[in-house]
Design a protein around this motif. Structure first.
Motif, PDB file in Angstrom:
ATOM      1  N   ALA A  90       0.883  -1.173   0.000  1.00 29.42           N
ATOM      2  CA  ALA A  90       0.000   0.000   0.000  1.00 29.42           C
ATOM      3  C   ALA A  90       0.914   1.215   0.000  1.00 29.42           C
ATOM      4  N   PRO A  91       0.393   2.373  -0.374  1.00 36.05           N
ATOM      5  CA  PRO A  91       1.282   3.539  -0.530  1.00 36.05           C
ATOM      6  C   PRO A  91       1.903   4.027   0.774  1.00 36.05           C
ATOM      7  N   PHE A  92       1.240   3.746   1.917  1.00 32.92           N
ATOM      8  CA  PHE A  92       1.747   4.270   3.190  1.00 32.92           C
ATOM      9  C   PHE A  92       1.794   3.165   4.243  1.00 32.92           C
ATOM     10  N   VAL A  93       2.663   3.398   5.229  1.00 32.77           N
ATOM     11  CA  VAL A  93       2.836   2.432   6.313  1.00 32.77           C
ATOM     12  C   VAL A  93       2.757   3.191   7.634  1.00 32.77           C
ATOM     13  N   LEU A  94       1.997   2.629   8.586  1.00 34.94           N
ATOM     14  CA  LEU A  94       1.984   3.166   9.946  1.00 34.94           C
ATOM     15  C   LEU A  94       2.552   2.090  10.866  1.00 34.94           C
ATOM     16  N   ALA A  95       3.634   2.437  11.558  1.00 37.60           N
ATOM     17  CA  ALA A  95       4.215   1.499  12.522  1.00 37.60           C
ATOM     18  C   ALA A  95       3.584   1.754  13.880  1.00 37.60           C
ATOM     19  N   THR A  96       3.168   0.692  14.570  1.00 38.69           N
ATOM     20  CA  THR A  96       2.593   0.839  15.910  1.00 38.69           C
ATOM     21  C   THR A  96       3.426   0.034  16.903  1.00 38.69           C
ATOM     22  N   CYS A  97       3.461   0.531  18.130  1.00 36.67           N
ATOM     23  CA  CYS A  97       4.457   0.059  19.091  1.00 36.67           C
ATOM     24  C   CYS A  97       3.845  -0.163  20.461  1.00 36.67           C
ATOM     25  N   ASP A  98       4.522  -0.976  21.276  1.00 38.17           N
ATOM     26  CA  ASP A  98       4.200  -1.043  22.698  1.00 38.17           C
ATOM     27  C   ASP A  98       4.354   0.359  23.283  1.00 38.17           C
ATOM     28  N   GLY A  99       3.436   0.725  24.159  1.00 37.15           N
ATOM     29  CA  GLY A  99       3.462   2.062  24.735  1.00 37.15           C
ATOM     30  C   GLY A  99       2.634   3.051  23.948  1.00 37.15           C
ATOM     31  N   GLY A 100       2.117   2.634  22.781  1.00 38.14           N
ATOM     32  CA  GLY A 100       1.209   3.490  22.033  1.00 38.14           C
ATOM     33  C   GLY A 100       1.852   4.390  20.999  1.00 38.14           C
ATOM     34  N   TYR A 101       3.195   4.334  20.880  1.00 30.92           N
ATOM     35  CA  TYR A 101       3.878   5.187  19.916  1.00 30.92           C
ATOM     36  C   TYR A 101       3.568   4.734  18.495  1.00 30.92           C
ATOM     37  N   THR A 102       3.448   5.720  17.604  1.00 28.12           N
ATOM     38  CA  THR A 102       3.269   5.397  16.181  1.00 28.12           C
ATOM     39  C   THR A 102       4.185   6.291  15.362  1.00 28.12           C
TER      40      THR A 102
END
Lengths: 203, 248
Positions: free
Chosen positions: A109-121
Motif C-alpha cells: 500500500a502507498p503508506f505504512v503506519l508502525a505501531t508500538c508497545d506504549g502506544g507510539y506510532t
C-alpha cells in the motif's frame, strides 16, 4: 528570519574534520548512544511478543518471537541521525528487511503506519521503506537490543531522522492514506529527511 | 506549533546559577510564545562559518519576546561552554523554536502535578512550576529534586520561597553524593520508597500527571518505578538527556 548566518562574537566552533558527504547539515558526531523517549520504557516479555502486518485493520500475518527469528535476516552497518542534532556512525544491527515482511504478507500500500508497545506510532511512505532501506531489527552490536534502545525489536530506517526508527515496534499497518504518527502530530516533520533538515513543521 | 524559523536572539543579561550553570535572558524579536516544557535549538556560527547547534530547555514562562534559557556546562561540549562562560550582554545568536508538543504542561485541568528532576533536568520542570505559580489557585504540585551535591543546586531561593508561600506545593530534595551540613532530609538515589512518599494521595483524588526529566538512567528508573507504583504509563511523560553506556 535571517538571510545569512549570524556570526556570534566569542564563539569558536570546532572545525569539522568530518566529511560533508557523510554528516548531514546541523548534526554533530557522537560516540554515545543517547536515549530519547516520550514515556516509560514498556516491557514486553518475549513469550508474549509477536509481530503483525495489517492491511488497514485486517490482519495479514503474525509471527511469534521464535518465528520472527527464523525469517531471512541480514547484518546492517549504518550511520544514524537524530533530530536533536547528534549522529552516530557505523552502528551495527541485525534484522529483517521490510521488503521481506511485505513479500511474506503478500500486500503493498502507498503508506505504512508502525505501531508500538506504549502506544507510539510513526508514519512512512512505502517508497521510503522498500529497496533495502528499512528493517525490523532485534540485535545491536551483536547483542539483543536493550529495552531503552527499543528492544526486543525496533524499526531501523536510517535514511530518515531516527524518531522514524520506532522503538518497541509490534506491527506495520499498510494504509491507503497517509496518517501522521505520534511526533508527526506534535510539531515534527512528516517526512524527516536529514539531508534536507526536515526536522519540524514548516510554514 | 506554527512554522518554525531561525530568529536572532540578543543576550540582555546573564545570571550565574552555580559554578557550572548560567541563565541567559534573551530578547527574540518575533518570538511566537511557548508552552512550559518546550525547548529551543540554539545555533552558533563563528567567523569562519563553522556552525554548531544544540537543544536547550526554556526556563521562563511566556513573556512576549523575552525568553530565559538555563544552561549547564557539558565537559568537552562545543556550545554549552560558550553559553555558560563566554556569552555577554549584546551578543547575538540564532534560536529555532518553540519545539516539542508532548513534554508540556499548560492546560492542567484538575490533575495534580508531579515533577521529578535529576540534576539539570530541573530546567523544563521549573518552567512548569513558574507557570503554575502565576495562577492564584494552582493545582497541587510536588517536586522531587535529585542532585549530587549542594554545589549543583539550581533555583534554590525561588523553590524554597514557593514552598514557604504555598502549602499545596511540596518540595523534596535528595542529595545523592554530598548533603549540606546539618541536612536532615533525604539522601541517596530516588527509588521506590522515596517515590511512594511523594505519590501517596487520598483516595478519590485524581492521578497526577508526572513529568520526569534528567539523565537517561535516572529517567528510566523513575518512570519504571512510577508505573510499578500504579501510575498509568500515559500519565508519565519523560525527557531524557545524556548518554547511556552499554553497562549503565
Amino acid at each position: 528570519m535571517t538571510d545569512k548566518p549570524l556570526v556570534t562574537r566569542g564563539f569558536r566552533g570546532r572545525l569539522r574534520d568530518t566529511d560533508p558527504a557523510r554528516l548531514p547539515p546541523g548534526q554533530y558526531v557522537t560516540s554515545d548512544f543517547p536515549v530519547l523517549s516520550a514515556g516509560p520504557t514498556p516491557t514486553s516479555p518475549l513469550a508474549r511478543w509477536d509481530f503483525s502486518v495489517y492491511d488497514d485493520d485486517t490482519l495479514l500475518t503474525r509471527w511469534t518471537w521464535a518465528e520472527f527469528l527464523t525469517l531471512p535476516a541480514e547484518d546492517v552497518t549504518t550511520d544514524i541521525h537524530c533530530v536533536t542534532h547528534w549522529s552516530k556512525y557505523d552502528t551495527r544491527w541485525r534484522g529483517v528487511r521490510l521488503d521481506t515482511l511485505f513479500d511474506l504478507a503478500g500486500r503493498r500500500a502507498p503508506f505504512v503506519l508502525a505501531t508500538c508497545d506504549g502506544g507510539y506510532t510513526t508514519n512512512l511512505t512505502l517508497e521510503d521503506v522498500l529497496g533495502a532501506k528499512a528493517w525490523v531489527v532485534y540485535q545491536y552490536d551483536g547483542h539483543p537490543i536493550e529495552p531503552e534502545h527499543g528492544g526486543p525489536a525496533r524499526l531501523l530506517v536510517p535514511h530518515l531522522y531516527f524518531w522514524k526508527s520506532a522503538k518497541w515496534v509490534r506491527a506495520l499497518k499498510l494504509i491507503q492514506q497517509d496518517h501522521p504518527g505520534f511526533w508527526e502530530q506534535r510539531g515534527y516533520h512528516n517526512h524527516a529527511d536529514p539531508w534536507k533538515e526536515e526536522r519540524y513543521w514548516e510554514d | 506549533m506554527g512554522g518554525l524559523t531561525w530568529r536572532v536572539a540578543r543576550v540582555l543579561d546573564t545570571h550565574q546559577e552555580n559554578a557550572s550553570a548560567r541563565s541567559l535572558h534573551l530578547h527574540v524579536p518575533g518570538w511566537p510564545g511557548h508552552r512550559p516544557g518546550q525547548h529551543v535549538d540554539v545555533r552558533l556560527t563563528d567567523e569562519r562559518g563553522d556552525q554548531a547547534a544544540r537543544s536547550y530547555s526554556i526556563a521562563s514562562t511566556p513573556q512576549g519576546e523575552h525568553l530565559t534559557l538555563t544552561v549547564v556546562r557539558v565537559q568537552d561540549g562545543e556550545v554549552s561552554p560558550y553559553l555558560v562562560d563566554d556569552a555577554r550582554p549584546g551578543d547575538q545568536f540564532e534560536v529555532l523554536g518553540p519545539i516539542g508538543g508532548y513534554f508540556v504542561w499548560d492546560a492542567p485541568g484538575n490533575a495534580p502535578l508531579l515533577l521529578v528532576a535529576g540534576g539539570s533536568g530541573l530546567v523544563p520542570l521549573m518552567c512548569m512550576l513558574r507557570a503554575r505559580f502565576t495562577r492564584p489557585h494552582g493545582v497541587p504540585a510536588a517536586l522531587l529534586y535529585s542532585l549530587r551535591a549542594p554545589d549543583d543546586t539550581l533555583f534554590a531561593h525561588e523553590l524554597d520561597d514557593y514552598a514557604r508561600r504555598d502549602a499545596s506545593f511540596v518540595l523534596t530534595r535528595t542529595y545523592t553524593r554530598t548533603a549540606p551540613p546539618g541536612w536532615t532530609g533525604l539522601t541517596g538515589r530516588v527509588g521506590a520508597t522515596t517515590l511512594a512518599t511523594v505519590t501517596t494521595r487520598p483516595a478519590g483524588t485524581p492521578e497526577p500527571t508526572a513529568f520526569v526529566c534528567g539523565p537517561t538512567g535516572f529517567v528510566e528508573r523513575v518512570a519504571r518505578t512510577l508505573v510499578e507504583l500504579g501510575f498509568t504509563p500515559d500519565h508519565v511523560r519523560t525527557e531524557r538527556f545524556g548518554p547511556t553506556g552499554r553497562t549503565a
